[in-house]
Design a protein around this motif. Structure first.
Motif, PDB file in Angstrom:
ATOM      1  N   ASN A  27      29.772  79.535  71.102  1.00  0.00           N
ATOM      2  CA  ASN A  27      28.577  78.965  71.708  1.00  0.00           C
ATOM      3  C   ASN A  27      27.439  79.972  71.580  1.00  0.00           C
ATOM      4  O   ASN A  27      27.434  81.013  72.231  1.00  0.00           O
ATOM      5  CB  ASN A  27      28.849  78.654  73.188  1.00  0.00           C
ATOM      6  CG  ASN A  27      27.711  77.883  73.817  1.00  0.00           C
ATOM      7  OD1 ASN A  27      26.538  78.207  73.638  1.00  0.00           O
ATOM      8  ND2 ASN A  27      28.063  76.852  74.589  1.00  0.00           N
ATOM      9  N   GLU A  46      17.108  77.013  65.896  1.00  0.00           N
ATOM     10  CA  GLU A  46      16.563  75.846  65.196  1.00  0.00           C
ATOM     11  C   GLU A  46      17.639  75.230  64.319  1.00  0.00           C
ATOM     12  O   GLU A  46      18.452  75.946  63.714  1.00  0.00           O
ATOM     13  CB  GLU A  46      15.358  76.240  64.334  1.00  0.00           C
ATOM     14  CG  GLU A  46      14.135  76.642  65.122  1.00  0.00           C
ATOM     15  CD  GLU A  46      12.961  76.983  64.216  1.00  0.00           C
ATOM     16  OE1 GLU A  46      13.161  76.989  62.963  1.00  0.00           O
ATOM     17  OE2 GLU A  46      11.857  77.250  64.729  1.00  0.00           O
ATOM     18  N   GLU A  47      17.611  73.903  64.279  1.00  0.00           N
ATOM     19  CA  GLU A  47      18.561  73.204  63.403  1.00  0.00           C
ATOM     20  C   GLU A  47      18.142  73.418  61.942  1.00  0.00           C
ATOM     21  O   GLU A  47      16.960  73.452  61.618  1.00  0.00           O
ATOM     22  CB  GLU A  47      18.566  71.719  63.727  1.00  0.00           C
ATOM     23  CG  GLU A  47      19.133  71.396  65.107  1.00  0.00           C
ATOM     24  CD  GLU A  47      19.039  69.919  65.432  1.00  0.00           C
ATOM     25  OE1 GLU A  47      19.990  69.201  65.107  1.00  0.00           O
ATOM     26  OE2 GLU A  47      17.992  69.518  65.978  1.00  0.00           O
ATOM     27  N   HIS A  50      24.300  79.753  72.510  1.00  0.00           N
ATOM     28  CA  HIS A  50      23.507  79.906  73.732  1.00  0.00           C
ATOM     29  C   HIS A  50      24.113  80.959  74.654  1.00  0.00           C
ATOM     30  O   HIS A  50      23.414  81.825  75.198  1.00  0.00           O
ATOM     31  CB  HIS A  50      23.407  78.561  74.479  1.00  0.00           C
ATOM     32  CG  HIS A  50      22.608  77.535  73.755  1.00  0.00           C
ATOM     33  ND1 HIS A  50      23.153  76.705  72.803  1.00  0.00           N
ATOM     34  CD2 HIS A  50      21.277  77.217  73.817  1.00  0.00           C
ATOM     35  CE1 HIS A  50      22.232  75.898  72.336  1.00  0.00           C
ATOM     36  NE2 HIS A  50      21.061  76.190  72.932  1.00  0.00           N
ATOM     37  N   CYS A  52      27.337  75.909  59.632  1.00  0.00           N
ATOM     38  CA  CYS A  52      28.137  75.291  60.686  1.00  0.00           C
ATOM     39  C   CYS A  52      29.607  75.229  60.265  1.00  0.00           C
ATOM     40  O   CYS A  52      29.901  75.104  59.088  1.00  0.00           O
ATOM     41  CB  CYS A  52      27.643  73.879  60.980  1.00  0.00           C
ATOM     42  SG  CYS A  52      26.055  73.875  61.847  1.00  0.00           S
ATOM     43  N   VAL A 104      22.514  76.560  61.186  1.00  0.00           N
ATOM     44  CA  VAL A 104      21.581  76.812  62.272  1.00  0.00           C
ATOM     45  C   VAL A 104      20.823  78.104  61.990  1.00  0.00           C
ATOM     46  O   VAL A 104      21.376  79.038  61.397  1.00  0.00           O
ATOM     47  CB  VAL A 104      22.338  76.903  63.617  1.00  0.00           C
ATOM     48  CG1 VAL A 104      23.351  78.019  63.606  1.00  0.00           C
ATOM     49  CG2 VAL A 104      21.372  77.095  64.780  1.00  0.00           C
ATOM     50  N   GLU A 154      15.823  77.783  74.354  1.00  0.00           N
ATOM     51  CA  GLU A 154      17.101  77.124  74.045  1.00  0.00           C
ATOM     52  C   GLU A 154      16.875  75.815  73.289  1.00  0.00           C
ATOM     53  O   GLU A 154      15.801  75.216  73.365  1.00  0.00           O
ATOM     54  CB  GLU A 154      17.876  76.865  75.340  1.00  0.00           C
ATOM     55  CG  GLU A 154      18.258  78.145  76.075  1.00  0.00           C
ATOM     56  CD  GLU A 154      19.211  77.893  77.223  1.00  0.00           C
ATOM     57  OE1 GLU A 154      19.911  76.860  77.176  1.00  0.00           O
ATOM     58  OE2 GLU A 154      19.268  78.724  78.140  1.00  0.00           O
ATOM     59  N   ASN A 155      17.920  75.394  72.584  1.00  0.00           N
ATOM     60  CA  ASN A 155      17.900  74.125  71.845  1.00  0.00           C
ATOM     61  C   ASN A 155      19.187  73.384  72.173  1.00  0.00           C
ATOM     62  O   ASN A 155      20.267  73.733  71.692  1.00  0.00           O
ATOM     63  CB  ASN A 155      17.794  74.395  70.337  1.00  0.00           C
ATOM     64  CG  ASN A 155      17.566  73.120  69.528  1.00  0.00           C
ATOM     65  OD1 ASN A 155      17.974  72.031  69.939  1.00  0.00           O
ATOM     66  ND2 ASN A 155      16.925  73.254  68.380  1.00  0.00           N
ATOM     67  N   LYS A 156      19.060  72.341  73.004  1.00  0.00           N
ATOM     68  CA  LYS A 156      20.236  71.623  73.487  1.00  0.00           C
ATOM     69  C   LYS A 156      20.935  70.819  72.393  1.00  0.00           C
ATOM     70  O   LYS A 156      22.070  70.372  72.567  1.00  0.00           O
ATOM     71  CB  LYS A 156      19.830  70.671  74.627  1.00  0.00           C
ATOM     72  CG  LYS A 156      19.216  71.371  75.842  1.00  0.00           C
ATOM     73  CD  LYS A 156      20.194  72.365  76.458  1.00  0.00           C
ATOM     74  CE  LYS A 156      19.584  73.042  77.700  1.00  0.00           C
ATOM     75  NZ  LYS A 156      20.508  74.032  78.287  1.00  0.00           N
ATOM     76  N   ASN A 157      20.266  70.627  71.245  1.00  0.00           N
ATOM     77  CA  ASN A 157      20.885  69.869  70.149  1.00  0.00           C
ATOM     78  C   ASN A 157      21.939  70.690  69.398  1.00  0.00           C
ATOM     79  O   ASN A 157      22.714  70.151  68.612  1.00  0.00           O
ATOM     80  CB  ASN A 157      19.817  69.403  69.160  1.00  0.00           C
ATOM     81  CG  ASN A 157      18.875  68.395  69.774  1.00  0.00           C
ATOM     82  OD1 ASN A 157      19.285  67.579  70.604  1.00  0.00           O
ATOM     83  ND2 ASN A 157      17.600  68.449  69.396  1.00  0.00           N
ATOM     84  N   ILE A 158      21.899  72.001  69.627  1.00  0.00           N
ATOM     85  CA  ILE A 158      22.855  72.880  68.925  1.00  0.00           C
ATOM     86  C   ILE A 158      23.991  73.208  69.879  1.00  0.00           C
ATOM     87  O   ILE A 158      23.770  73.731  70.972  1.00  0.00           O
ATOM     88  CB  ILE A 158      22.158  74.165  68.443  1.00  0.00           C
ATOM     89  CG1 ILE A 158      21.080  73.814  67.417  1.00  0.00           C
ATOM     90  CG2 ILE A 158      23.178  75.136  67.850  1.00  0.00           C
ATOM     91  CD1 ILE A 158      20.208  74.967  67.027  1.00  0.00           C
ATOM     92  N   ASN A 159      25.204  72.880  69.484  1.00  0.00           N
ATOM     93  CA  ASN A 159      26.367  73.145  70.322  1.00  0.00           C
ATOM     94  C   ASN A 159      27.115  74.373  69.833  1.00  0.00           C
ATOM     95  O   ASN A 159      26.678  75.490  70.015  1.00  0.00           O
ATOM     96  CB  ASN A 159      27.270  71.902  70.374  1.00  0.00           C
ATOM     97  CG  ASN A 159      26.575  70.721  71.028  1.00  0.00           C
ATOM     98  OD1 ASN A 159      25.962  70.867  72.090  1.00  0.00           O
ATOM     99  ND2 ASN A 159      26.641  69.560  70.388  1.00  0.00           N
TER     100      ASN A 159
END
Length: 460
Positions: free
Chosen positions: A318, A385-386, A320, A460, A391, A345-350
């Protein structure tokens, strides 16, 4: 001339000699054949005239009776020997009176008795002289009644051929000498650059990396010279970096050690030191120890990377969480330097695949560098950033920036540019290697006096 030059010269001379020998042989064979064919044509024409004379005017008469008269009439047509031979191969009359009455067995006579033109080249018995004999059948009412034979010496042709051989051999030798001199010149254009390369390489092997090879030709040898010159340049750069590194690392190690030594002496000498002051001094010593330990860890990582001994423990991680942990560790240092750390933070990236400890090491290095080169009241932004198939981790500061001439070299080992900040110049080099181990890449953008942006792409 030794070695490759000698081999090249031998090869060239052998090829030239063989070529000239073949050409001379073909010319001599051609000259001899030309004269022989010419002689045969002359004899054949003379025979044809003489045999036609017999067939037209004397064919009804007995060959033995008209032989002497026939020879007298045709003798002016040729300078060679004339023989008149009956069906039993016996010489009826010989213009030179050498073989009168003798039986001659020869293939040209056999051919004439069969009604064909015959020709033989051979040696004359007794004198061993080279001769050519040409025969024609004599006909009476379409029947062969005898053979007319012309014999001529080939010694003049042999003499002409020998003179041609002497003349061509003289040309052969002159051409061979001229071409040999040219070959020596050509071989020197190969051997001299190689000798220069060998001498320069010998100097380099002795440690004289300032030695250079003069490039003569833009060919394979010229490329080799360029390669060795470039290698020497790189070695000189490496030597310079190594010396700078030794000086830098010595300074970096000496500073905390001196500090530690100083505080230890101070503590030993001071009497009645209170607990609060002691803890303060021990805290300083602890920080200096951490600083020394971090430096040693950098060196160990560098050594492992160079030897290929670093292995990744790949797992779902993770980003984050890793970034938050890193910021938490570095926030005291940032506060002390009066620099703001801002995580976007970017919540779209897990999660992504990677080695958690090594990714954290990258983040610590990048953020710590930004803190080091950012003035008080400055800001450092960390964001995710995606990206296509991955990433981007971005660390962007408002610091002093990097000189454009240093951008391409900043990731090199031990390179520190013109800054005087602490460090061994290994941080970015180690980060770059770890990113590559993750099959990612790192990009650095900077404006001098405005700040630096580092983008780390991880698949990824």
């Amino acid at each position: 001339m030794h070695g490759i030059g000698k081999r090249i010269l031998k090869s060239y001379i052998f090829i030239i000699f063989l070529t000239l020998f073949i050409i001379e042989s073909i010319l001599l064979i051609g000259i001899k054949r030309y004269y022989i064919v010419s002689v045969e044509e002359i004899l054949s024409k003379q025979l044809e005239v003489s045999s036609n004379f017999y067939n037209k005017y004397l064919s009804d008469s007995n060959l033995n009776k008209v032989a002497a008269n026939f020879i007298d009439n045709i003798q002016s047509n040729t300078t060679g020997e004339i023989q008149l031979i009956d069906k039993n191969k016996r010489v009826i009359i010989d213009s030179l009176h050498l073989y009168n009455g003798e039986i001659i067995n020869s293939k040209d006579i056999d051919a004439a008795l069969e009604g064909k033109k015959g020709r033989v080249i051979g040696k004359l018995e007794g004198t061993n002289e080279n001769i050519m004999s040409v025969t024609m059948p004599l006909l009476s009412k379409n029947n062969v009644v005898g053979v007319l034979r012309y014999v001529t010496s080939l010694e003049k042709i042999n003499e002409i051929t020998f003179k041609a051989f002497i003349f061509l051999s003289g040309i052969f030798i002159v051409v061979l000498l001229i071409l040999a001199l040219i070959c020596i010149k050509i071989s020197k254009t190969i051997t001299e650059p190689i000798n220069n390369i060998t001498l320069a390489a010998g100097e380099m092997a002795k440690g004289n990396y300032s030695a250079r090879i003069n490039k003569t030709y833009n060919d394979e040898i010229g490329k080799l010279a360029d390669t060795l010159n470039n290698m020497a340049e790189e070695i000189l750069k490496s030597e310079k970096l190594k010396n700078e590194f030794i000086a830098s690392i010595s300074h970096e190690i000496r500073t905390p050690l001196t500090s530690l030594k100083g505080w230890i002496i101070t503590i030993k000498r001071e009497k009645g030191i209170d607990k609060e002051e002691l803890m303060e001094e021990l805290d300083i010593m602890d920080k200096e120890s951490d600083r020394l330990n971090d430096l040693i860890e950098e060196l160990l990582d560098f050594s492992r990377l160079n030897s290929g001994k670093i292995t990744l423990n790949i797992d779902n991680i993770n980003l984050h969480q890793i970034i938050r942990e890193t910021i938490k560790e570095l926030i005291p240092r940032a506060n002390w330097m009066k620099v703001d750390l801002i995580f976007q933070e970017n919540k779209n990236i897990n999660t992504i695949k990677g080695d958690k400890n090594r990714i954290k090491q990258i983040m610590i290095n990048l953020i710590d560098n930004s803190i080091k080169f950012t003035e008080p009241q400055g800001k450092i932004y960390i964001r995710l950033e995606e990206a296509i198939k991955g990433v981007n981790i971005i660390v962007e500061d408002s610091g002093c920036g990097i000189d454009p001439k240093d951008i391409s070299k900043i990731r090199e080992k031990f390179y520190k540019g013109n800054n005087k900040k602490n460090g061994a110049g290994l941080g970015l080099a180690i980060c770059d290697e770890i990113v590559k181990l993750h099959e990612g890449h790192m990009e650095i953008e900077s404006d001098l006096g405005k700040g630096t942006k580092i983008t780390v792409f991880l698949p990824c």
